[in-house]
Design an enzyme around this catalytic site. Structure first.
Site, mmCIF file in Angstrom:
data_model
loop_
_atom_site.group_PDB
_atom_site.id
_atom_site.type_symbol
_atom_site.label_atom_id
_atom_site.label_comp_id
_atom_site.label_asym_id
_atom_site.label_seq_id
_atom_site.Cartn_x
_atom_site.Cartn_y
_atom_site.Cartn_z
ATOM 1 N N GLU A 80 -0.761 26.244 6.609
ATOM 2 C CA GLU A 80 0.623 25.792 6.666
ATOM 3 C C GLU A 80 1.587 26.918 6.316
ATOM 4 O O GLU A 80 1.240 27.845 5.572
ATOM 5 C CB GLU A 80 0.840 24.615 5.698
ATOM 6 C CG GLU A 80 0.131 23.340 6.138
ATOM 7 C CD GLU A 80 0.275 22.189 5.158
ATOM 8 O OE1 GLU A 80 0.439 21.049 5.614
ATOM 9 O OE2 GLU A 80 0.213 22.433 3.937
ATOM 10 N N CYS B 17 5.938 24.238 -3.746
ATOM 11 C CA CYS B 17 4.917 25.064 -4.388
ATOM 12 C C CYS B 17 3.765 24.202 -4.891
ATOM 13 O O CYS B 17 3.972 23.195 -5.569
ATOM 14 C CB CYS B 17 5.530 25.820 -5.566
ATOM 15 S SG CYS B 17 6.663 27.127 -5.094
#
Length: 386
Positions: free
Chosen positions: A123, A377
């Site tokens: 990704e 994150c």
């Protein structure tokens, strides 16, 4: 150049021992097709010769790729019509194929799931801000670092990515910005962060090749300033020291997450190999060599590492090396499915920041973009949606 995936470093066994991952092991299950971004100049010229193309055609291809983000034969208007398809197939095999695209933050955050040549999934996340546009890219399929609060860390390491696979994430994003595919209209990709899937220092050769291609001016690269590139690491000390010797002024980001070895051993298994002193020593040496402030990444976890005692110890550890060499980015923990780890209370986040500021440490609470699409994150898990 020929920067195909090399070896990495990954935890092995339950004892916390570490070992190098050999190319024949699971970090390298096969090579992606050789791409223009993987080839040295000599290899490019040799490939052109095989196709019966003169040397100057290589520079034209470089200008198309790095200057205009083109890989499609129909865009090669300066090539003989009969040779365009041959050149495109030989130099620009498809390395990443878009599977899904998820949008958040009013269209200014885009997470893309890519399928690689062997079916592996990775990704990248494109984030547009008022004054910059940042692309968070992956450098490995999965990650072998095993940090328990990170979705990618739970995947384990499948293999390293080639330089071409890394660079292609940048080219596609740069083209999307230019073509106005991101909310806000046409613009320029300005910042790159190696904070996606994988440990960049575990795939050093390919990452360094990608950094050079991203930062070189066209027709050698995309022309994104090295000062706008961030390379993150959980603390692979040999990689930090090697990067310092390269003389490329990229920003180093160290995922510290804990101020003591006792706590960091639990949160970041690599700490058993390179402890906090070794990591901070290397990070400070990088600052001295590069004259660039080091980013200290610190995911705040409720009741684990977010108390006043942790902030005070972190400030003490950083101030040991002097003033203004590091910038701390406390990050509100982003939730991952099935995890026992939760985000800190807002009041604890504020107190943590206040303690750092009072100790003279520059610190900024990180903006968590893309959380609702698992694009923030620690949330990248490369899953296909049902």
């Amino acid at each position: 150049m020929n920067d195909q995936p090399e070896t990495g470093i990954t935890p092995g066994g339950t004892s916390g021992a570490f070992r190098d991952v050999l190319s024949k092991d699971h970090a390298r299950r096969g090579k992606p097709p050789l791409h223009f971004a993987d080839m040295s100049e000599e290899e490019r010229i040799g490939k052109a010769k095989e196709l019966g193309l003169p040397k100057f055609r290589v520079k034209q291809l470089a200008n198309h790729y790095y200057g205009h983000f083109d890989v499609n034969a129909e865009e090669f208007s300066d090539f003989p019509a009969a040779r365009r398809s041959d050149a495109a197939e030989a130099f620009f095999p498809e390395l990443i194929h878009e599977v899904t695209r998820q949008v958040a933050d009013g269209g200014t955050t885009i997470k893309t799931l890519w399928r690689l040549f062997d079916g592996s999934l990775i990704e990248s996340v494109l984030m547009r801000y008022p004054t910059r546009t940042t692309l968070c890219i992956s450098s490995q399929v999965g990650c072998g670092m095993g940090c328990p609060f990170c979705a990618t860390g739970q995947l384990g390491l499948t293999r390293n990515m080639s330089a071409g696979e890394i660079v292609e994430q940048v080219r596609v994003a740069a083209k999307a910005m230019r073509d106005g595919e991101v909310a806000g209209g046409s613009g320029r990709l300005s910042n790159i962060v190696f904070m996606g899937m994988g440990e960049p220092m575990g795939n050093y050769k390919s990452v360094l090749s990608a950094v050079r291609q991203i930062s070189s001016m066209p027709p050698e690269g995309f022309g994104i300033s090295a000062r706008n590139i961030t390379v993150s690491t959980v603390g692979v000390v040999p990689g930090i020291r090697k990067l310092a010797e390269e003389g490329i002024p990229v920003r180093l980001a160290v995922s510290l997450h804990a101020p003591s070895d006792e706590l960091r051993d639990e949160l970041v298994p690599m700490n058993k190999r390179f402890n906090t002193k070794q990591v901070l020593d290397a990070a400070h040496d990088y600052y001295l060599a590069s004259k660039r402030r080091v980013s200290i990444e610190y995911a705040l976890m409720r009741g684990i590492n977010d108390q006043a005692e942790h902030a005070k110890l972190l400030a003490k550890r950083l101030n040991h090396y002097g003033d203004d060499w590091a910038h701390v980015n406390p990050i509100p923990l982003n939730p991952i499915e099935g995890s026992k780890w939760t985000a800190s209370k807002p009041e604890d986040e504020r107190r943590f920041l206040e303690i750092l500021h009072n100790a003279g440490i520059t610190a900024t609470l990180r903006d968590t973009r893309g959380q609702d699409i698992d694009g923030a994150c620690g949330q990248l898990a490369a899953k296909e949606r049902d």
